[in-house]
Design a protein around this motif. Structure first.
Motif, short mmCIF file in Angstrom:
data_model
loop_
_atom_site.label_atom_id
_atom_site.label_comp_id
_atom_site.label_asym_id
_atom_site.label_seq_id
_atom_site.Cartn_x
_atom_site.Cartn_y
_atom_site.Cartn_z
N ALA A 159 121.42 36.17 -12.93
CA ALA A 159 121.44 36.88 -14.21
C ALA A 159 122.28 36.14 -15.24
N ASP A 160 123.42 35.60 -14.81
CA ASP A 160 124.30 34.89 -15.73
C ASP A 160 123.65 33.62 -16.26
N ASN A 161 123.08 32.81 -15.37
CA ASN A 161 122.50 31.54 -15.79
C ASN A 161 121.20 31.74 -16.56
N ALA A 162 120.47 32.81 -16.28
CA ALA A 162 119.26 33.07 -17.05
C ALA A 162 119.60 33.34 -18.51
N GLU A 163 120.69 34.07 -18.75
CA GLU A 163 121.10 34.33 -20.12
C GLU A 163 121.63 33.07 -20.79
N ARG A 164 122.39 32.27 -20.07
CA ARG A 164 122.94 31.04 -20.65
C ARG A 164 121.85 30.03 -21.00
N MET A 165 120.86 29.91 -20.11
CA MET A 165 119.81 28.91 -20.28
C MET A 165 118.65 29.44 -21.09
N CYS A 166 118.65 30.73 -21.39
CA CYS A 166 117.50 31.38 -22.03
C CYS A 166 116.24 31.09 -21.20
N LEU B 162 109.28 32.97 -21.44
CA LEU B 162 110.63 32.77 -21.96
C LEU B 162 111.14 34.05 -22.62
N PRO B 163 112.38 34.44 -22.33
CA PRO B 163 112.95 35.59 -23.04
C PRO B 163 113.33 35.21 -24.47
N GLU B 164 113.63 36.19 -25.25
CA GLU B 164 114.07 35.95 -26.62
C GLU B 164 115.41 35.21 -26.61
N TYR B 165 115.54 34.22 -27.49
CA TYR B 165 116.76 33.40 -27.49
C TYR B 165 117.97 34.22 -27.91
N ARG B 166 119.03 34.02 -27.12
CA ARG B 166 120.31 34.67 -27.44
C ARG B 166 121.43 33.76 -26.94
N ARG B 167 122.32 33.36 -27.84
CA ARG B 167 123.42 32.47 -27.47
C ARG B 167 124.48 33.28 -26.74
N VAL B 168 124.87 32.78 -25.55
CA VAL B 168 125.84 33.47 -24.71
C VAL B 168 127.03 32.55 -24.49
N VAL B 169 128.22 33.03 -24.78
CA VAL B 169 129.45 32.28 -24.57
C VAL B 169 130.40 33.15 -23.76
#
Length: 298
Positions: free
Chosen positions: A51-58, A278-285
């Motif tokens: 879940a974490d890497n999916a959000e980071r990598m979009c 592909l999910p919608e792009y969202r920058r995760v920091v």
């Protein structure tokens, strides 16, 4: 009442009275596929990692989760066996190797997902390669320093075996050689797996397809005999395989299997087959996940 009387007195039944008017198929909607919940479906720590890497990598979380499961299965190999029914059939054992297929259009990050999941295995493979080279150099040095007339031993005749974990872009002959000396199994992945499958359609490649079908079984022995390359005996064929495919080319193989044209069980061997966009792009920091932090400190 006789059978003849029943036939003469039974009411007439028409198709319209039994079956409703057929509905056109083009008006039917496909059932909704539930969302892939990595935290609920995957064990700790793979679920949070995916879940974490999916959000980071979009990237689709389905791709990360599937790739991680195949990578772990390849690492375990046949070191651990499963007994489905030890009371009724105590000799029935299965290896936990897995085959996975990531289905998506070009640019849906199939390859980055596979690379991310296999990164720890690549680190292990690099260490094994360095150790293989060191042992080979020592073997060559011992052969050169051997005194003239000194009797040869079995170790002198054969170089050290090559330890490996990953089989990527490899010939079947080399794969058989690696499996012979790595009895716990290997992990392999192909960016475009259908390219490998298409090559098996050539008559001279039919034996390769059968070899891979046996590799899915996990514990089947296999013997390879070649005039020039010699013989290889594999006590247990164990391979975890991961690959990517595009929906269009894959549909042809699904149609062939469904109609029985080329249905030898190849597609059914992919226990983990997921299709995603592909999910919608969202920058995760945020700070790395626990699993990534532990891997970075190795």
């Amino acid at each position: 009442m006789s059978a003849k009387d029943l036939l003469t007195t039974a009411p007439e039944v028409t198709a319209a009275g039994v079956w409703p008017e057929p509905e056109p198929l083009d008006t039917l909607e496909a059932p909704a596929i539930p969302a892939f919940d990595a935290l609920a479906l995957l064990p700790e720590p793979l679920g949070p990692w995916a879940a974490d890497n999916a959000e980071r990598m979009c990237a689709p979380v389905e791709f990360l989760g599937t790739a991680a499961l195949v990578a772990v299965a390849g690492l375990v190999g046949n070191r651990v066996l499963v007994a489905p029914d030890p009371e009724a059939n105590p000799t029935w054992l299965e290896a936990p190797n897995l085959w996975g297929l990531l289905v998506g259009e070009p640019g849906t990050k199939k390859s980055p997902s596979m690379e991310k999941a296999f990164a720890p295995l690549h680190s292990i493979e690099a260490a094994l390669h360095r150790d293989n080279q060191r042992r080979r150099d020592e073997w060559e040095l011992d052969r050169r320093n051997r005194r003239k007339g000194e009797p040869l031993t079995e170790d002198d005749l054969h170089p050290p075996t090559e330890e490996a974990l990953i089989a990527h872009d490899i010939t079947p002959e080399k794969l058989a050689d690696l499996l012979e000396h790595n009895p716990h199994g290997l992990a392999g992945y192909q960016d475009e797996l259908l390219g490998l499958i298409a090559a098996w359609e050539r008559p001279e490649k039919a034996g390769e397809r059968q070899f891979y079908l046996k590799l899915w079984n996990g514990l089947s022995p296999h013997t390879v005999r070649r005039i020039q390359r010699g013989s290889h005996y594999i006590p247990a064929c164990t391979l975890s395989l991961l690959g990517g495919a595009q929906p269009g080319p894959l549909s042809r193989y699904i149609l062939e299997a469904a109609r029985g044209w080329n249905n030898d069980g190849l597609l059914q061997r992919f226990q983990l087959l997921v299709q995603a966009e592909l999910p919608e792009y969202r920058r995760v920091v945020r700070s790395p996940s626990r699993l990534d932090s532990e891997y970075a400190n190795l």
